[in-house]
Design an enzyme around this catalytic site. Structure first.
Site, PDB file in Angstrom:
ATOM      1  N   LYS A 147       0.852  -1.247  -0.074  1.00  0.00           N
ATOM      2  CA  LYS A 147      -0.023   0.012   0.069  1.00  0.00           C
ATOM      3  C   LYS A 147       0.998   1.440   0.170  1.00  0.00           C
ATOM      4  O   LYS A 147       1.432   1.671   0.938  1.00  0.00           O
ATOM      5  CB  LYS A 147      -0.945   0.016   1.165  1.00  0.00           C
ATOM      6  CG  LYS A 147      -1.945   1.023   0.967  1.00  0.00           C
ATOM      7  CD  LYS A 147      -2.355   1.529   2.101  1.00  0.00           C
ATOM      8  CE  LYS A 147      -1.741   2.937   2.349  1.00  0.00           C
ATOM      9  NZ  LYS A 147      -1.837   4.227   1.363  1.00  0.00           N
TER      10      LYS A 147
ATOM     11  N   GLU B  97      -1.249   7.238  -0.466  1.00  0.00           N
ATOM     12  CA  GLU B  97      -2.369   7.799  -1.599  1.00  0.00           C
ATOM     13  C   GLU B  97      -1.921   8.622  -2.465  1.00  0.00           C
ATOM     14  O   GLU B  97      -2.338   8.527  -3.698  1.00  0.00           O
ATOM     15  CB  GLU B  97      -3.482   8.163  -0.659  1.00  0.00           C
ATOM     16  CG  GLU B  97      -4.791   8.582  -1.408  1.00  0.00           C
ATOM     17  CD  GLU B  97      -5.749   9.358  -0.701  1.00  0.00           C
ATOM     18  OE1 GLU B  97      -5.534  10.091   0.189  1.00  0.00           O
ATOM     19  OE2 GLU B  97      -6.829   9.439  -1.141  1.00  0.00           O
TER      20      GLU B  97
ATOM     21  N   GLY C 146       7.014   5.488   7.838  1.00  0.00           N
ATOM     22  CA  GLY C 146       5.843   6.247   7.933  1.00  0.00           C
ATOM     23  C   GLY C 146       5.993   7.270   9.235  1.00  0.00           C
ATOM     24  O   GLY C 146       6.996   7.323  10.016  1.00  0.00           O
ATOM     25  N   GLY C 147       4.751   7.659   9.509  1.00  0.00           N
ATOM     26  CA  GLY C 147       4.882   8.589  10.563  1.00  0.00           C
ATOM     27  C   GLY C 147       4.829   7.971  12.005  1.00  0.00           C
ATOM     28  O   GLY C 147       4.396   6.881  11.904  1.00  0.00           O
TER      29      GLY C 147
ATOM     30  N   THR D 131       1.285   6.867  13.400  1.00  0.00           N
ATOM     31  CA  THR D 131       0.618   5.787  12.333  1.00  0.00           C
ATOM     32  C   THR D 131       1.386   4.373  13.122  1.00  0.00           C
ATOM     33  O   THR D 131       0.789   3.598  13.042  1.00  0.00           O
ATOM     34  CB  THR D 131       0.794   6.051  10.931  1.00  0.00           C
ATOM     35  OG1 THR D 131       0.615   7.358  10.778  1.00  0.00           O
ATOM     36  CG2 THR D 131       0.061   5.070  10.198  1.00  0.00           C
ATOM     37  N   GLY D 132       2.809   4.631  13.276  1.00  0.00           N
ATOM     38  CA  GLY D 132       3.606   3.356  13.539  1.00  0.00           C
ATOM     39  C   GLY D 132       3.186   2.992  15.007  1.00  0.00           C
ATOM     40  O   GLY D 132       2.876   1.748  15.070  1.00  0.00           O
TER      41      GLY D 132
ATOM     42  N   GLU E   2       9.515   1.904  10.599  1.00  0.00           N
ATOM     43  CA  GLU E   2      10.762   2.868  10.141  1.00  0.00           C
ATOM     44  C   GLU E   2       9.823   4.140  10.233  1.00  0.00           C
ATOM     45  O   GLU E   2       9.138   4.579   9.515  1.00  0.00           O
ATOM     46  CB  GLU E   2      11.297   2.832   8.679  1.00  0.00           C
ATOM     47  CG  GLU E   2      11.960   1.228   8.390  1.00  0.00           C
ATOM     48  CD  GLU E   2      13.397   1.402   9.177  1.00  0.00           C
ATOM     49  OE1 GLU E   2      13.950   2.370   9.759  1.00  0.00           O
ATOM     50  OE2 GLU E   2      13.911   0.302   9.190  1.00  0.00           O
TER      51      GLU E   2
ATOM     52  N   CYS F 102      13.166  11.492   6.550  1.00  0.00           N
ATOM     53  CA  CYS F 102      13.267  11.111   7.997  1.00  0.00           C
ATOM     54  C   CYS F 102      14.354  11.490   8.763  1.00  0.00           C
ATOM     55  O   CYS F 102      14.517  11.553   9.727  1.00  0.00           O
ATOM     56  CB  CYS F 102      12.924   9.728   7.925  1.00  0.00           C
ATOM     57  SG  CYS F 102      14.051   8.526   7.182  1.00  0.00           S
TER      58      CYS F 102
ATOM     59  N   GLU G 108       8.977  16.728  14.569  1.00  0.00           N
ATOM     60  CA  GLU G 108       9.590  16.464  13.104  1.00  0.00           C
ATOM     61  C   GLU G 108       8.982  17.417  12.312  1.00  0.00           C
ATOM     62  O   GLU G 108       7.570  17.472  12.213  1.00  0.00           O
ATOM     63  CB  GLU G 108       9.347  14.975  12.850  1.00  0.00           C
ATOM     64  CG  GLU G 108       9.981  14.732  11.390  1.00  0.00           C
ATOM     65  CD  GLU G 108       9.712  13.336  10.905  1.00  0.00           C
ATOM     66  OE1 GLU G 108       8.780  12.827  11.075  1.00  0.00           O
ATOM     67  OE2 GLU G 108      10.694  12.745  10.412  1.00  0.00           O
TER      68      GLU G 108
HETATM   69  P1  NDP Z   1       1.867   8.555   7.408  1.00  0.00           P
HETATM   70  O1  NDP Z   1       2.371   7.682   8.889  1.00  0.00           O
HETATM   71  O2  NDP Z   1       0.810   9.516   7.522  1.00  0.00           O
HETATM   72  O3  NDP Z   1       1.797   7.346   6.261  1.00  0.00           O
HETATM   73  C1  NDP Z   1       2.692   6.610   5.942  1.00  0.00           C
HETATM   74  C2  NDP Z   1       1.822   5.397   5.141  1.00  0.00           C
HETATM   75  O4  NDP Z   1       0.946   5.028   6.315  1.00  0.00           O
HETATM   76  C3  NDP Z   1       1.186   5.848   4.021  1.00  0.00           C
HETATM   77  O5  NDP Z   1       1.041   4.841   2.930  1.00  0.00           O
HETATM   78  C4  NDP Z   1      -0.415   6.066   4.741  1.00  0.00           C
HETATM   79  O6  NDP Z   1      -1.387   6.192   3.843  1.00  0.00           O
HETATM   80  C5  NDP Z   1      -0.250   4.935   5.682  1.00  0.00           C
HETATM   81  N1  NDP Z   1      -1.416   4.915   6.819  1.00  0.00           N
HETATM   82  C6  NDP Z   1      -1.896   6.103   7.397  1.00  0.00           C
HETATM   83  N2  NDP Z   1      -2.786   5.608   8.241  1.00  0.00           N
HETATM   84  C7  NDP Z   1      -2.640   4.373   8.333  1.00  0.00           C
HETATM   85  C8  NDP Z   1      -3.248   3.410   9.375  1.00  0.00           C
HETATM   86  N3  NDP Z   1      -4.182   3.928  10.244  1.00  0.00           N
HETATM   87  N4  NDP Z   1      -2.798   2.218   9.230  1.00  0.00           N
HETATM   88  C9  NDP Z   1      -2.012   1.660   8.367  1.00  0.00           C
HETATM   89  N5  NDP Z   1      -1.470   2.592   7.487  1.00  0.00           N
HETATM   90  C10 NDP Z   1      -1.881   4.091   7.420  1.00  0.00           C
HETATM   91  O7  NDP Z   1       3.064   9.243   7.394  1.00  0.00           O
HETATM   92  P2  NDP Z   1       3.625  10.306   6.101  1.00  0.00           P
HETATM   93  O8  NDP Z   1       2.836   9.837   4.807  1.00  0.00           O
HETATM   94  O9  NDP Z   1       3.092  11.686   6.480  1.00  0.00           O
HETATM   95  O10 NDP Z   1       5.103  10.127   5.815  1.00  0.00           O
HETATM   96  C11 NDP Z   1       6.119  10.929   6.467  1.00  0.00           C
HETATM   97  C12 NDP Z   1       6.695  10.200   7.492  1.00  0.00           C
HETATM   98  O11 NDP Z   1       7.376   9.180   7.437  1.00  0.00           O
HETATM   99  C13 NDP Z   1       7.466  11.010   8.391  1.00  0.00           C
HETATM  100  O12 NDP Z   1       7.326  10.886   9.687  1.00  0.00           O
HETATM  101  C14 NDP Z   1       8.954  10.405   8.113  1.00  0.00           C
HETATM  102  O13 NDP Z   1       9.895  10.559   9.083  1.00  0.00           O
HETATM  103  C15 NDP Z   1       8.584   8.981   8.058  1.00  0.00           C
HETATM  104  N6  NDP Z   1       9.522   8.427   7.190  1.00  0.00           N
HETATM  105  C16 NDP Z   1      10.227   7.431   7.806  1.00  0.00           C
HETATM  106  C17 NDP Z   1      11.507   6.732   7.199  1.00  0.00           C
HETATM  107  C18 NDP Z   1      12.352   5.853   7.854  1.00  0.00           C
HETATM  108  O14 NDP Z   1      13.082   4.928   7.159  1.00  0.00           O
HETATM  109  N7  NDP Z   1      12.451   5.833   9.145  1.00  0.00           N
HETATM  110  C19 NDP Z   1      11.738   7.088   5.836  1.00  0.00           C
HETATM  111  C20 NDP Z   1      10.729   7.909   5.080  1.00  0.00           C
HETATM  112  C21 NDP Z   1       9.654   8.665   5.887  1.00  0.00           C
HETATM  113  P3  NDP Z   1      -1.876   7.445   3.153  1.00  0.00           P
HETATM  114  O15 NDP Z   1      -1.087   8.398   3.046  1.00  0.00           O
HETATM  115  O16 NDP Z   1      -2.457   6.891   1.849  1.00  0.00           O
HETATM  116  O17 NDP Z   1      -3.113   7.702   4.151  1.00  0.00           O
END
Ligand code: NDP
Length: 498
Positions: free
Chosen positions: A176, A179, A229-230, A233-234, A251, A285, A386
């Site tokens: 996934k 979006e 991701g964030g 969410t993690g 991550e 990140c 962040e």
């Molecule tokens: P989000 O956590 O919002 O989104 C990441 C992914 O998770 C997207 O595909 C998103 O879908 C999906 N998502 C959102 N809500 C849920 C849920 N309830 N259950 C499962 N999946 C969900 O992060 P961002 O897109 O805003 O990305 C930026 C973040 O990613 C920053 O905090 C950054 O630091 C981190 N990051 C970390 C890295 C690392 O390796 N440590 C590398 C790159 C980024 P959708 O967007 O479609 O809603």
């Protein structure tokens, strides 16, 4: 196909329209539509998972010899390279990164498939030292269906880092992507098809994470989630995983300190700090977004840094000379602006940037200039949260013990940087810094063979590295009895022929 038609998406081996809402992927530099899609819906999630499960059980992929699976992954790497320029241009449009950066990301994705192909065909299982009349072995088995969830900031690289090891390990993957950046994940699925990956082993579900990512995480057939991701969410995913007793790798975010010691080579340090925080427009990140500079160097160093940052070329991502493109969206730019306003309200002052760029070149995109704040303390919100944009906070330090305390004083612990000519000093500090990655006299350099991940709120688990494949496998111990006699406890002993 006309640009107005929706792109098909890849579900359980079929290319068809998603059943969810129609939406557009837009070019952040102009707001123009790059492609229309129909998002996946919950029924599509179910179809993709069931298809992946069937492909895992019946395609024979998991049973193929490692070198046979590796051959498919090598082909994927080769096809990514063959289509490299098209992929890089598409990624530029999908998320607005400068073309030179997207070329590097595509090359890195190819390298990742190549690396995990090699990891797959060279993975060794062990015969462990026996303590009885048996031979004992430690083996690895694939897990089944893996969910990979990725953010928008580095499409194809993030996806490759999950899909390549998960497939190499013999699993099926439901991916996934974010979006707003779905296009590279879909292209990757086309490439996997062309490389001969069995149908159904990789599905791609564009759409909202709160709906699709959540459903994927909760599904009983999903045996592991690999998430980037964030942090919020993690943590949500980690809670669901705990209830399922499912392993996850996370991550997450960062607020990485970069430290300029008083014996640093200023030219190197300025170049490294600039690259560390402002490349990718700070949407990274590992951005080195908290800068600590030795007090007696502070003024000359900051002057050089501000001069160099003001020369960075912000603009059209298609221009080869561009160093910073637009931010991903209007909402994200507003969030960056709120942080800068918060820093100013807390008593900070601007050394550079802090206002939208004017002029026709910047009218339609979500541009934001390199911005440097100072006069704040490490405990303030702007220094702790962040921002994920081109905003650097600079803090002077006098005492090295206090510096270490402040550098480690963060919920995040993803990365850190040190600039010093004294390698013994840097070694000492590098060992004491709490972070998944520490760069010394360099920054934001990566090798797929070096594990990557964070401590604390920056995540759980490690990606990359030769053993990165193991997170997608279950370890199994196998004992082979070699006894001449039945086990003694039962008191039975076999008659031995005279
Ligand atoms: P989000 O956590 O919002 O989104 C990441 C992914 O998770 C997207 O595909 C998103 O879908 C999906 N998502 C959102 N809500 C849920 C849920 N309830 N259950 C499962 N999946 C969900 O992060 P961002 O897109 O805003 O990305 C930026 C973040 O990613 C920053 O905090 C950054 O630091 C981190 N990051 C970390 C890295 C690392 O390796 N440590 C590398 C790159 C980024 P959708 O967007 O479609 O809603």
């Amino acid at each position: 196909m006309s640009i107005d038609s929706s792109l098909p998406i890849c579900i359980a081996g079929q290319w068809r329209l998603g059943r969810g809402e129609r939406y557009a992927s837009r070019y952040p530099a102009t707001g123009e539509v790059v492609a229309w899609l129909n998002a996946a819906d919950l029924q599509d999630v179910e179809d993709a998972i069931q298809g992946a499960h069937q492909a895992f059980l019946h395609s024979g992929w998991a049973q193929r010899k490692p070198h046979e699976r590796a051959a498919v992954l090598y082909r994927i790497a080769e096809l990514i390279r063959q289509h490299g320029e098209d992929l890089a241009q598409l990624q530029r449009q999908d998320n607005g990164k400068p073309i030179n950066e997207t070329r590097a990301l595509v090359a890195s994705a190819a390298g990742t498939f190549q690396f995990f192909a090699a990891a797959c065909e060279t993975l060794e299982e062990t015969i462990t030292p026996s303590r009885g009349d048996f031979v004992s072995m430690s083996l690895y088995e694939p897990m089944g269906v893996i969910a990979a969830i990725t953010p928008w900031n580095s499409p194809i690289t993030s996806e490759a880092q999950k899909v390549a090891p998960a497939l190499a390990a013999g699993n099926a993957v439901v991916l996934k992507p974010a979006e707003i950046t779905p296009l590279l994940a879909l292209q990757l699925a086309h490439i996997c098809d062309a490389a001969g990956l069995p149908k159904g082993l990789l599905s791609v579900l564009p759409g909202k994470g709160s709906l699709l990512g959540d459903a994927l995480t909760r599904h009983p057939l999903v045996k592991r989630v690999s998430f980037t991701g964030g942090t919020r969410t993690g943590k949500h995913i980690a809670h669901i995983a705990a209830d399922k007793m499912m392993p996850v790798s996370l991550e997450l975010g960062g607020k990485s300190p970069t430290i300029v010691l008083d014996d640093a080579d200023l030219e190197h340090a300025v170049a490294g700090v600039l690259y560390g925080v402002f490349s990718s427009s700070g949407e990274s990140c590992i951005a080195g977004s908290r800068l600590f500079v030795a007090q007696h160097l502070y003024d000359p160093f900051m002057q050089r840094l501000v001069d160099a940052a003001s020369q960075l070329r912000v603009g059209d991502p298609a221009d080869e000379r561009t160093q910073m493109g637009p931010l991903i969206s209007a909402e994200h730019r507003q969030s960056v602006e709120r942080y800068v306003a918060m820093g100013l309200a807390a008593g900070g002052c601007l050394r550079l940037g802090g206002e939208r760029l004017g002029g026709p070149a910047y009218e339609r995109g979500f541009y934001y200039p390199p911005t440097i704040l100072e006069g704040l303390s490490n405990r303030q919100q702007v220094c702790q949260e962040e921002i994920f944009g081109p905003v650097l906070v600079a803090l002077p330090f006098t005492d090295e013990a206090q510096l270490l305390e402040q550098a480690n004083d963060s919920l995040y612990a993803l990365a850190a940087g040190i600039w010093s000519r004294d390698y013994k000093r840097a070694w000492d500090l590098g060992r004491k810094l709490q972070a998944g990655t520490v760069w010394i006299n360099t920054y934001k350099q990566f090798s797929i063979s070096t594990p990557f991940g964070g401590w604390r709120d920056s995540g759980l688990g490690r990606e990359k590295g030769r053993l990165g494949i193991l997170q997608y496998m279950e370890q199994k111990s196998l004992y082979w009895g070699m006894n001449q006699q039945p086990l003694a406890w039962a008191g039975l002993s076999r008659e031995v022929a005279p």
